[in-house]
Scaffold this active site. Structure first.
Site, short mmCIF file in Angstrom:
data_model
loop_
_atom_site.label_atom_id
_atom_site.label_comp_id
_atom_site.label_asym_id
_atom_site.label_seq_id
_atom_site.Cartn_x
_atom_site.Cartn_y
_atom_site.Cartn_z
N CYS A 1 0.83 -1.20 0.00
CA CYS A 1 0.00 0.00 0.00
C CYS A 1 0.88 1.26 0.00
O CYS A 1 1.49 1.59 -1.00
CB CYS A 1 -0.98 -0.03 1.16
SG CYS A 1 -2.38 1.11 0.96
N HIS B 1 -3.53 -5.11 1.19
CA HIS B 1 -2.91 -5.51 2.45
C HIS B 1 -3.07 -7.01 2.64
O HIS B 1 -4.11 -7.47 3.13
CB HIS B 1 -3.57 -4.78 3.63
CG HIS B 1 -3.18 -3.35 3.77
ND1 HIS B 1 -2.24 -2.92 4.68
CD2 HIS B 1 -3.60 -2.24 3.10
CE1 HIS B 1 -2.11 -1.60 4.58
NE2 HIS B 1 -2.92 -1.17 3.63
N GLU C 1 -1.93 -8.89 4.83
CA GLU C 1 -2.04 -9.24 6.25
C GLU C 1 -3.45 -9.02 6.80
O GLU C 1 -3.78 -9.53 7.88
CB GLU C 1 -1.02 -8.44 7.08
CG GLU C 1 -1.37 -6.99 7.35
CD GLU C 1 -1.09 -6.02 6.22
OE1 GLU C 1 -1.19 -4.80 6.44
OE2 GLU C 1 -0.76 -6.50 5.10
#
Length: 205
Positions: A107, A184, A186
């Protein structure tokens, strides 16, 4: 297991007069699942005065002590919001270039890679707290949490994926082992196998 240096976001806590480095624990878990040892790097090891004078520089000492074999530029903060973080990540990219280290920009991290190569950013709508279907060399559904996008592909890179509205969602350097992902990985409820596989391939298992 390879050691991966991970940059951190800066959270400003006015009521305590603190600027805190922060890292989502899910990013730590993702790197561990992929087979790497994450080591967060503090912001502020390298600080400058507004006119460019050096206040102190311990970043090289940190890099020599930790000897990272790959680097992740994490998400959070807009470029220009925190000079200490901008300086840290800029130096990390210099180090990665001179040592031919793999880099993943997530990002804001992808934006930082593009910015460091002279790329321009632009405001974008419809990319905050939503999901996109990617097309190109990466075909997948991913999350989206960004209000800025790349205006164009920086020189020396290629576009790996675009969203439905044509925005650049992933880039790869043509000669260095560097990639940027605007999503993202994660933040998924379950880490996507394609993200884990691509991370392993980029960093080398």
């Amino acid at each position: 297991m390879k050691v991966v240096a991970v940059s951190q976001r800066v959270d400003v806590i006015p009521e305590r007069g603190e600027n805190r480095d922060a890292l989502d624990q899910r990013l730590v878990t993702l790197l561990l699942v992929a087979g790497f040892i994450p080591v967060p790097i503090p912001n502020g090891l390298y600080l400058q005065t507004p006119d460019g004078g050096v206040i102190h520089d311990a970043l090289d000492d940190w890099l020599n002590a930790v000897s990272p074999q790959a680097i992740v530029l994490s998400g959070g903060n807009d470029i220009g919001q925190c000079s200490a973080r901008d300086l840290t990540e800029s130096r990390l990219l210099d180090h990665a270039r001179s040592h031919n280290l793999p880099v993943l920009g997530i990002c804001r991290g992808m934006q930082m890679i593009a910015h460091s190569e002279g790329g321009e950013l632009k405001p974008v709508t419809g990319h905050v707290r939503t999901r996109h279907t990617l097309s190109g060399q990466i075909v997948a559904e991913v999350n989206s949490y960004h209000s800025f996008a790349l205006a164009d592909c920086p020189e020396g890179f290629e576009v790996l994926a675009r969203s439905e509205d044509g925005e650049i969602e992933a880039i790869r350097h043509l000669s260095l082992p560097w990639e940027g992902w605007m999503w993202h990985p994660e933040r998924e409820a379950f880490f996507a196998s394609h993200d884990v596989h691509r991370l392993k391939k980029l960093f080398g298992e």
